[in-house]
Design a protein around this motif. Structure first.
Motif, PDB file in Angstrom:
ATOM      1  N   MET A   3      -5.795   1.883   4.782  1.00 22.04           N
ATOM      2  CA  MET A   3      -4.460   1.308   4.890  1.00 22.04           C
ATOM      3  C   MET A   3      -4.324   0.457   6.156  1.00 22.04           C
ATOM      4  O   MET A   3      -3.268  -0.085   6.421  1.00 22.04           O
ATOM      5  N   SER A   4      -5.404   0.320   6.922  1.00 23.83           N
ATOM      6  CA  SER A   4      -5.396  -0.511   8.119  1.00 23.83           C
ATOM      7  C   SER A   4      -5.495  -1.976   7.745  1.00 23.83           C
ATOM      8  O   SER A   4      -6.312  -2.360   6.901  1.00 23.83           O
ATOM      9  N   PRO A   5      -4.695  -2.868   8.346  1.00 27.24           N
ATOM     10  CA  PRO A   5      -4.739  -4.293   8.010  1.00 27.24           C
ATOM     11  C   PRO A   5      -6.093  -4.932   8.286  1.00 27.24           C
ATOM     12  O   PRO A   5      -6.488  -5.879   7.627  1.00 27.24           O
ATOM     13  N   GLU A   6      -6.833  -4.396   9.261  1.00 27.60           N
ATOM     14  CA  GLU A   6      -8.108  -5.014   9.618  1.00 27.60           C
ATOM     15  C   GLU A   6      -9.217  -4.710   8.608  1.00 27.60           C
ATOM     16  O   GLU A   6     -10.184  -5.432   8.514  1.00 27.60           O
ATOM     17  N   ASP A   7      -9.068  -3.610   7.880  1.00 26.26           N
ATOM     18  CA  ASP A   7     -10.139  -3.156   6.998  1.00 26.26           C
ATOM     19  C   ASP A   7      -9.876  -3.601   5.579  1.00 26.26           C
ATOM     20  O   ASP A   7      -9.445  -2.837   4.743  1.00 26.26           O
ATOM     21  N   LEU A  39       4.339   3.988   3.281  1.00 23.12           N
ATOM     22  CA  LEU A  39       4.408   2.727   2.556  1.00 23.12           C
ATOM     23  C   LEU A  39       4.130   1.602   3.540  1.00 23.12           C
ATOM     24  O   LEU A  39       4.696   1.579   4.640  1.00 23.12           O
ATOM     25  N   LYS A  40       3.236   0.696   3.172  1.00 25.06           N
ATOM     26  CA  LYS A  40       2.938  -0.444   4.038  1.00 25.06           C
ATOM     27  C   LYS A  40       3.007  -1.731   3.220  1.00 25.06           C
ATOM     28  O   LYS A  40       2.485  -1.795   2.108  1.00 25.06           O
ATOM     29  N   VAL A  41       3.665  -2.718   3.787  1.00 26.11           N
ATOM     30  CA  VAL A  41       3.699  -4.050   3.192  1.00 26.11           C
ATOM     31  C   VAL A  41       2.936  -4.962   4.131  1.00 26.11           C
ATOM     32  O   VAL A  41       3.338  -5.191   5.275  1.00 26.11           O
ATOM     33  N   GLU A  42       1.802  -5.456   3.667  1.00 26.99           N
ATOM     34  CA  GLU A  42       0.907  -6.236   4.519  1.00 26.99           C
ATOM     35  C   GLU A  42       1.164  -7.727   4.326  1.00 26.99           C
ATOM     36  O   GLU A  42       1.181  -8.217   3.195  1.00 26.99           O
ATOM     37  N   LEU A  73       0.842  -1.190   0.000  1.00 27.34           N
ATOM     38  CA  LEU A  73       0.000   0.000   0.000  1.00 27.34           C
ATOM     39  C   LEU A  73       0.881   1.246   0.000  1.00 27.34           C
ATOM     40  O   LEU A  73       1.768   1.389   0.844  1.00 27.34           O
ATOM     41  N   LEU A  74       0.620   2.124  -0.938  1.00 35.87           N
ATOM     42  CA  LEU A  74       1.345   3.387  -1.028  1.00 35.87           C
ATOM     43  C   LEU A  74       0.376   4.524  -0.724  1.00 35.87           C
ATOM     44  O   LEU A  74      -0.552   4.778  -1.498  1.00 35.87           O
ATOM     45  N   GLY A  75       0.567   5.182   0.414  1.00 41.80           N
ATOM     46  CA  GLY A  75      -0.278   6.302   0.781  1.00 41.80           C
ATOM     47  C   GLY A  75       0.250   7.581   0.157  1.00 41.80           C
ATOM     48  O   GLY A  75       1.401   7.946   0.365  1.00 41.80           O
ATOM     49  N   THR A 134      -0.618  -8.475   9.460  1.00 45.87           N
ATOM     50  CA  THR A 134       0.165  -7.412  10.075  1.00 45.87           C
ATOM     51  C   THR A 134       0.843  -6.637   8.960  1.00 45.87           C
ATOM     52  O   THR A 134       0.792  -7.048   7.795  1.00 45.87           O
ATOM     53  N   SER A 135       1.439  -5.510   9.289  1.00 42.82           N
ATOM     54  CA  SER A 135       2.060  -4.734   8.219  1.00 42.82           C
ATOM     55  C   SER A 135       3.382  -4.146   8.667  1.00 42.82           C
ATOM     56  O   SER A 135       3.571  -3.830   9.845  1.00 42.82           O
ATOM     57  N   LEU A 136       4.284  -4.050   7.707  1.00 37.04           N
ATOM     58  CA  LEU A 136       5.536  -3.349   7.907  1.00 37.04           C
ATOM     59  C   LEU A 136       5.315  -1.926   7.418  1.00 37.04           C
ATOM     60  O   LEU A 136       5.028  -1.711   6.242  1.00 37.04           O
TER      61      LEU A 136
END
Length: 493
Positions: free
Chosen positions: A488-492, A383-386, A374-376, A401-403
């Motif tokens: 960008m939340s892992p839960e959503d 930047l998030k890598v899930e 994910l690129l915000g 989870t995400s980095l």
């Protein structure tokens, strides 16, 4: 750095007030303008020096990061002068030429910024040429124009033909402020400065891509413009297709402007054309109705000031595209934009394929969740890598989870896109500006959709303001398990 005279047409208008003057002030504060650089504001209003300074002070104060610094403002104000004139008056351009020639403190290098209506681009270019203001015998002459460049493919071609009579392509700077955002440029850095991702960046590993730009705002004071444009023209044809090219382009051999833009054009040329019979399978539009945003009731689009009561202009548009090349063949790419939605954000969501084998079929893990990158873009620049990890405990259960990596450290101030772009014009760096063939091929992508929509004037679906748009848009997805990524939340997910 070159000395430059920035001549701003439409200098008393909204763009100058909200973006250009504050951006130039911030360049002054950062020490990025040479001592001889000057700003010549052109407008029809009868402003004297006192009125000019008071107006500009108010504009800059409203946007200055950390508040207005009086010392910096005085330096900035010393660069600024005002020239009264009407854009439609051909004689005004001859007076302007005389003014520029007779003032020894104004550098010969001139950037003409057209902060004016697109319908006036051709008129002003013609007048500039006839007054010899584009003559490069002494210093370079560059012209900056804002989007939209045309209303559709035919009008874009007509505008280019007219402007091309007076300006070479290398003199034209078609600005897309979205490309000036540092996070958008980070897409290139993320892709080409990190070797771990490149082997995975293709159809063998990526399931689909989503590019979203959502806004909580309505049309506000832009109703006159917006009702004639709509979400497809306003956002997808320009900003989101540009983002698509950056995400999917091949590695350029260098970061030189023409090399970079060549690769972007290759992507646009490779987008599979949408035949008229398939428009409804590839595109969806809707219009917001009254609802609630941030706890406040807001009117529907048809209740907005200056919007015709029978308008079918879309405030939400979604588009499914395919790039027919070796890297991306049969990977669906979904673009989505909308006003009066649940949150204001821009993000690129890359969904990876499921593992080829279900290793955990005899455990409580029925099916692994897919990985995402994910690129915000805004408001969170990150930047998030899930990924999937095992939950603590004796049983085999997993959770996402995400980095996470913020692209800006806490002490690093954000800059406005216009600051970099205005500086690039002076430096002659055209890498973040649009070449004409980019504009034309982007219009070719959306033109079939716009043509069909223009004939369907009886009905447009609605969505409640403050939501994530119409549920019916999910029909664009290729697979039943596909869904719009809202957060960008892992839960959503």
């Amino acid at each position: 750095m070159n000395d430059c005279t920035y001549v701003i047409f439409g200098a008393t208008g909204n763009l100058s007030r909200v973006k250009l003057m504050p951006a130039l002030y911030h360049l002054e504060a950062a020490g990025k303008l040479t001592a001889q650089t000057r700003i010549l504001a052109i407008g029809r209003r009868p402003w004297n020096d006192e009125k000019r300074l008071s107006e500009v002070r108010e504009w800059v104060s409203a946007k200055a990061r950390g508040g207005l610094d009086e010392t910096i403002f005085q330096r900035f104000a010393s660069r600024l002068s005002y020239f009264r004139g009407d854009l439609t008056d051909s004689e005004m351009y001859h007076r302007l030429k005389e003014h520029l020639d007779n003032r020894s403190d104004l550098p010969d290098n001139i950037a003409f910024y057209m902060a004016i209506r697109p319908a006036e681009f051709g008129v002003v270019a013609e007048h500039l040429s006839h007054a010899d203001l584009l003559d490069e015998g002494h210093g370079w002459k560059r012209v900056v124009i804002e989007k939209p460049f045309g209303y559709d493919l035919e009008s874009a071609q007509g505008l280019q033909k007219r402007i091309g009579r007076y300006l070479r392509e290398d003199q034209l700077y078609r600005i897309d402020h979205y490309l000036g955002k540092g996070t958008v440029q980070n897409v290139l850095v993320f892709r080409f400065a990190n070797t771990m991702m490149e082997p995975l960046w293709n159809r063998n590993y990526i399931d689909h891509i989503q590019i979203t730009h959502s806004e909580t705002l309505g049309v506000g004071s832009r109703a006159d413009f917006y009702d004639g444009a709509g979400a497809m023209r306003d956002m997808i044809q320009s900003h989101l297709l540009q983002l698509l090219t950056l995400v999917t382009m091949e590695p350029p051999v260098s970061m030189e402007a023409e090399v970079l833009r060549d690769e972007k054009v290759k992507v646009l040329k490779s987008i599979r054309p949408i035949p008229p019979s398939a428009v409804h399978a590839h595109a969806f539009r809707a219009q917001y109705t009254e609802g609630s945003v941030d706890g406040e009731k807001v009117p529907g689009y048809l209740q907005e000031d200056k919007v015709p009561p029978d308008s079918v202009t879309e405030t939400y548009a979604a588009l499914k595209l395919y790039i027919d090349n070796w890297r991306w063949r049969d990977v669906p790419i979904y673009l989505r934009t909308g006003k009066r939605m649940a949150e204001s954000q821009s993000m690129v969501s890359i969904c990876f394929r499921h593992p080829p084998q279900q290793f955990f079929r005899d455990t409580q893990v029925e099916r692994m969740k897919q990985n995402w990158v994910l690129l915000g873009i805004q408001p969170s620049e990150c930047l998030k890598v899930e990924m999937t990890v095992k939950e603590p405990g004796l049983e085999m259960r997993t959770r996402p989870t995400s980095l996470d990596a913020s692209l800006r450290r806490t002490h690093e101030a954000a800059t406005d896109a216009y600051e970099e772009l205005l500086l690039d014009v002076i430096q002659g760096d055209r890498s973040l500006f649009l070449r004409y063939d980019e504009v034309e091929y982007a219009w070719r992508v959306v033109d079939p959709v716009l043509r069909i929509w223009s004939t369907e004037r009886d009905f447009i679906p609605g969505y409640t303001a403050g939501t994530w748009g119409p549920e019916e848009s999910r029909r664009l997805f290729e697979k039943a398990e596909h869904h719009w990524r809202h957060s960008m939340s892992p839960e959503d997910t």
